[in-house]
Design an enzyme around this catalytic site. Structure first.
Site, PDB file in Angstrom:
ATOM      1  N   SER A 136       0.848  -1.208   0.000  1.00  0.00           N
ATOM      2  CA  SER A 136       0.000   0.000   0.000  1.00  0.00           C
ATOM      3  C   SER A 136       0.872   1.242   0.000  1.00  0.00           C
ATOM      4  O   SER A 136       1.902   1.287   0.688  1.00  0.00           O
ATOM      5  CB  SER A 136      -0.878   0.021   1.257  1.00  0.00           C
ATOM      6  N   TYR A 149      -2.583  -1.634   9.854  1.00  0.00           N
ATOM      7  CA  TYR A 149      -2.547  -1.845   8.398  1.00  0.00           C
ATOM      8  C   TYR A 149      -1.206  -1.389   7.818  1.00  0.00           C
ATOM      9  O   TYR A 149      -0.565  -2.119   7.060  1.00  0.00           O
ATOM     10  CB  TYR A 149      -3.706  -1.053   7.771  1.00  0.00           C
ATOM     11  N   ILE A 182      -7.011   3.686  -5.349  1.00  0.00           N
ATOM     12  CA  ILE A 182      -7.672   2.969  -6.441  1.00  0.00           C
ATOM     13  C   ILE A 182      -9.150   2.814  -6.091  1.00  0.00           C
ATOM     14  O   ILE A 182      -9.488   2.387  -4.980  1.00  0.00           O
ATOM     15  CB  ILE A 182      -7.035   1.568  -6.635  1.00  0.00           C
TER      16      ILE A 182
HETATM   17  N1  LIG Z   1      -8.017   0.450  -3.160  1.00  0.00           N
HETATM   18  C1  LIG Z   1      -6.937   1.109  -2.823  1.00  0.00           C
HETATM   19  O1  LIG Z   1      -6.835   2.318  -3.016  1.00  0.00           O
HETATM   20  C2  LIG Z   1      -5.775   0.376  -2.187  1.00  0.00           C
HETATM   21  C3  LIG Z   1      -4.678   1.169  -1.776  1.00  0.00           C
HETATM   22  C4  LIG Z   1      -3.596   0.540  -1.194  1.00  0.00           C
HETATM   23  C5  LIG Z   1      -3.578  -0.850  -1.042  1.00  0.00           C
HETATM   24  N2  LIG Z   1      -4.663  -1.578  -1.448  1.00  0.00           N
HETATM   25  C6  LIG Z   1      -4.568  -3.036  -1.275  1.00  0.00           C
HETATM   26  O2  LIG Z   1      -5.014  -3.688  -2.448  1.00  0.00           O
HETATM   27  C7  LIG Z   1      -5.577  -4.954  -2.106  1.00  0.00           C
HETATM   28  C8  LIG Z   1      -6.955  -5.079  -2.734  1.00  0.00           C
HETATM   29  O3  LIG Z   1      -7.793  -4.077  -2.206  1.00  0.00           O
HETATM   30  P1  LIG Z   1      -9.162  -3.586  -2.880  1.00  0.00           P
HETATM   31  O4  LIG Z   1      -9.158  -2.114  -2.798  1.00  0.00           O
HETATM   32  O5  LIG Z   1      -9.359  -4.270  -4.175  1.00  0.00           O
HETATM   33  O6  LIG Z   1     -10.186  -4.126  -1.776  1.00  0.00           O
HETATM   34  P2  LIG Z   1     -11.569  -4.945  -1.867  1.00  0.00           P
HETATM   35  O7  LIG Z   1     -12.145  -4.862  -0.502  1.00  0.00           O
HETATM   36  O8  LIG Z   1     -12.361  -4.487  -3.027  1.00  0.00           O
HETATM   37  O9  LIG Z   1     -11.060  -6.441  -2.143  1.00  0.00           O
HETATM   38  C9  LIG Z   1     -10.365  -7.177  -1.165  1.00  0.00           C
HETATM   39  C10 LIG Z   1     -10.716  -8.645  -1.343  1.00  0.00           C
HETATM   40  O10 LIG Z   1      -9.946  -9.394  -0.387  1.00  0.00           O
HETATM   41  C11 LIG Z   1     -10.800 -10.392   0.142  1.00  0.00           C
HETATM   42  N3  LIG Z   1     -10.324 -10.855   1.446  1.00  0.00           N
HETATM   43  C12 LIG Z   1     -10.321 -10.164   2.622  1.00  0.00           C
HETATM   44  N4  LIG Z   1      -9.879 -10.948   3.612  1.00  0.00           N
HETATM   45  C13 LIG Z   1      -9.594 -12.167   3.067  1.00  0.00           C
HETATM   46  C14 LIG Z   1      -9.138 -13.393   3.588  1.00  0.00           C
HETATM   47  N5  LIG Z   1      -8.876 -13.545   4.890  1.00  0.00           N
HETATM   48  N6  LIG Z   1      -8.962 -14.445   2.733  1.00  0.00           N
HETATM   49  C15 LIG Z   1      -9.242 -14.316   1.421  1.00  0.00           C
HETATM   50  N7  LIG Z   1      -9.695 -13.164   0.866  1.00  0.00           N
HETATM   51  C16 LIG Z   1      -9.876 -12.103   1.686  1.00  0.00           C
HETATM   52  C17 LIG Z   1     -12.165  -9.728   0.243  1.00  0.00           C
HETATM   53  O11 LIG Z   1     -13.217 -10.689   0.357  1.00  0.00           O
HETATM   54  C18 LIG Z   1     -12.206  -8.934  -1.058  1.00  0.00           C
HETATM   55  O12 LIG Z   1     -12.760  -9.699  -2.117  1.00  0.00           O
HETATM   56  C19 LIG Z   1      -5.601  -5.019  -0.577  1.00  0.00           C
HETATM   57  O13 LIG Z   1      -4.484  -5.751  -0.110  1.00  0.00           O
HETATM   58  C20 LIG Z   1      -5.468  -3.565  -0.180  1.00  0.00           C
HETATM   59  O14 LIG Z   1      -4.900  -3.421   1.102  1.00  0.00           O
HETATM   60  C21 LIG Z   1      -5.756  -0.993  -2.009  1.00  0.00           C
END
Ligand SMILES: NC(=O)c1ccc[n+]([C@@H]2O[C@H](COP(=O)([O-])OP(=O)(O)OC[C@H]3O[C@@H](n4cnc5c(N)ncnc54)[C@H](O)[C@@H]3O)[C@@H](O)[C@H]2O)c1
Length: 244
Positions: A136, A149, A182
């Site tokens: 992240s 986090y 994102i």
């Molecule tokens: N969206 C952003 O701006 C952003 C920024 C920095 C980092 N991230 C990272 O990107 C990754 C994806 O995030 P996103 O924004 O697509 O989130 P999201 O919530 O849309 O998707 C996350 C997915 O992970 C799954 N998940 C959660 N816990 C789980 C577990 N124990 N076992 C299996 N699956 C599990 C959820 O069911 C979900 O489908 C994450 O690691 C998040 O920390 C996202």
């Protein structure tokens, strides 16, 4: 790339779903692991509807036995792993209990440890592998309310560097992409929790727009290719210029 098999964790939503779809479009067979089996199957079904190979499975990536069982369900040997599953528990630092802290580390960091241990032996036998860990961009700025986090995602960077050096001689590369802002269900959830307003962020993003899941998928698709074999142990920021 036709015969190669990839696993994408958290592929039922947001960034993971976009990565799964992109890798499938690039010719990989993709196994989608998600805590939510229904959404994992939805992503896999949307890939299969386009004529590509995919399988969706309910797998909790905090559970090493469930991961192992999931890997055994996958036809063929997974040589590409995208550790993407995660969640963002937020709240004041002094209110974090030990259980909350441990759970956040399990989901956002230890999960990558378990998944890497499950697939690395197969990659070593193949003499080829690609691991992409989704961290992240918050690790650059340390936003308040996100202590567990940010600590976990910082750990993902350290894990990436060590694995890159340990397994580079085996033909395996390990990199991390820290996404920055994102537009996914996770980001909208943070907005609902009052952390920020998504649309207001456009003006402070040099490229003038919010990131899309496909932006992360594009970087990931490159890192898993043969031609990216000289890139390992790197932090490849995808954030519209928000962090430089
Ligand atoms: N969206 C952003 O701006 C952003 C920024 C920095 C980092 N991230 C990272 O990107 C990754 C994806 O995030 P996103 O924004 O697509 O989130 P999201 O919530 O849309 O998707 C996350 C997915 O992970 C799954 N998940 C959660 N816990 C789980 C577990 N124990 N076992 C299996 N699956 C599990 C959820 O069911 C979900 O489908 C994450 O690691 C998040 O920390 C996202």
């Amino acid at each position: 790339m036709n015969s190669r098999v990839a696993i994408v964790t958290g592929g039922g939503s947001g960034i993971g779903a976009a990565i799964a779809r992109r890798l499938a479009a690039d010719g990989l067979a993709v196994a989608v692991f998600d805590l939510n089996g229904a959404t994992a199957e939805e992503t896999a079904a949307s890939i299969a509807a386009g004529g590509d190979k995919s399988l969706g499975l309910a797998v909790d990536v905090t559970d090493a036995a469930a991961i192992q069982a999931g890997v055994e369900c996958v036809r063929g040997r997974p040589v590409i792993l995208v550790n993407n599953a995660g969640m963002t528990p937020h709240g004041p630092f002094l209110e974090i209990t030990t259980d909350m802290w441990n759970r956040s580390l399990e989901i956002n960091l230890t999960s990558a440890f378990h998944c890497c241990q499950a697939v690395l032996p197969g990659m070593i036998e193949e003499g080829w592998g690609r691991i992409v860990n989704i961290s992240s961009s918050s690790i650059n700025t340390g936003p308040p309310q996100l202590a567990s986090y940010v600590a976990a995602k910082s750990g993902v960077v350290g894990l990436t560097k060590v694995l890159a050096r340990e397994f580079g001689p085996r033909g395996i590369t390990v990199n991390t992409i820290p996404p920055g802002f994102i537009d996914t269900p996770m980001l909208r959830q943070s907005e609902k929790g009052g952390l920020m307003r998504v649309e207001e962020q456009e003006s402070v993003t040099p490229v003038g727009r919010i990131g899309r899941p496909e932006d992360i998928a594009a970087a990931c698709a490159f890192l898993v290719r043969d031609e990216a074999g000289y890139i390992t142990g790197q932090v490849i920021g995808v954030n519209g210029g928000r962090n430089t």
